[in-house]
Enzyme design. Sequence first.
Site, mmCIF file in Angstrom:
data_model
loop_
_atom_site.group_PDB
_atom_site.id
_atom_site.type_symbol
_atom_site.label_atom_id
_atom_site.label_comp_id
_atom_site.label_asym_id
_atom_site.label_seq_id
_atom_site.Cartn_x
_atom_site.Cartn_y
_atom_site.Cartn_z
ATOM 1 N N LYS A 199 -9.842 10.186 57.530
ATOM 2 C CA LYS A 199 -9.808 9.594 56.188
ATOM 3 C C LYS A 199 -11.089 8.802 55.930
ATOM 4 O O LYS A 199 -11.686 8.880 54.849
ATOM 5 C CB LYS A 199 -8.566 8.708 56.033
ATOM 6 N N GLN A 224 -1.190 3.361 57.763
ATOM 7 C CA GLN A 224 -0.972 4.612 58.499
ATOM 8 C C GLN A 224 0.378 4.566 59.220
ATOM 9 O O GLN A 224 0.678 3.625 59.953
ATOM 10 C CB GLN A 224 -2.114 4.808 59.516
ATOM 11 N N ASP A 268 -0.816 6.250 48.737
ATOM 12 C CA ASP A 268 0.073 7.251 49.340
ATOM 13 C C ASP A 268 1.209 7.596 48.380
ATOM 14 O O ASP A 268 1.924 8.572 48.589
ATOM 15 C CB ASP A 268 0.673 6.719 50.653
#
Length: 282
Positions: free
Chosen positions: A51, A95, A118
Amino acid sequence: MKLIDGKVISESIKQRVMLQVNELKEQGVEPCLAVIIVGDDFASRTYVNNKKKTCEYVGIKSLEFAMPETTTQEELLSLVEKLNADNSVHGILCQLPIPKHIDEKVILNAIRPDKDVDAFHPVNAGHIMIGDGTLLPCTPAGIMEMLKYEGIEIAGKNCVVIGRSNIVGKPMAMLLINASGTVTVCNSKTQNLAEITKEADILVAAVGKAKFITADMVKQGAVVVDVGMNRDEEGKRCGDVDFEAVKDVASHITPVPGGVGLMTVAMLMQNTVTAAKIQNNK
Ligand code: NAP
């Protein structure tokens, strides 16, 4: 059979993001993504590095907050709150998985919805259900981009999604419903799965079981999207679909690796730029 190439399509998304990043920078806004990683899970570290690398490629600033396994829920919450309040940070991503002693829901729900790149926050999940979401979960949104890129019509098609997780299956179903597909969502209790999958014009497999979808479960000419990220018996990366057999039945198919996974990261970049625009009224 046509291969749906995640490499090519994700690159086109990244090029689009780059243009938007440059426009924002010209207007004095530097899009910034904060990535939180707790503990030292090997897979998570690989994902976070990827990422960060993609952020660099498209010109997004990335900040990493690596916290030890022993981090308390309060410590993690206070970091999220600090980032929520920081106007120079536009996207916040924690994460997953996070260590078991921390309540994942509490953390995800603490991220400001307009910084939730997200799109796991209930506010964003609600927007997807209503059909007016701006931040969309990266994997399903990436799949929609793949279908669009290939010119695959969704309206009026039988779409079957296998899996009902909050991060893939359910939002995938919502996006297909919003695009006027006729959608069936299957889970581990589904009876006669193969009969259902054989009716699918568009089949999305998000099960997490190597080569679970065999050729006899797929209708001739179906579009097959493989979300799975598994290892086969030889330890090689593979999806939920038995690619070698299903490719001869499908009209279009995504490979693993080189398919949906690449789209997920590209859509994260898009969400970060979208979040930066929203927060700066651009
Ligand atoms: P998950 O939370 O484990 O969900 C799996 C789903 O599959 C569940 O809804 C489960 O049903 C269903 N299922 C399991 N066995 C089944 C069966 N025999 N028949 C029908 N349905 C069955 O997994 P996830 O997070 O959605 O991820 C799915 C896969 O996608 C994993 O391999 C993951 O690594 C991968 N993934 C890839 C990306 C990417 O970027 N490519 C992103 C996210 C996830 P129940 O609900 O009844 O248990």
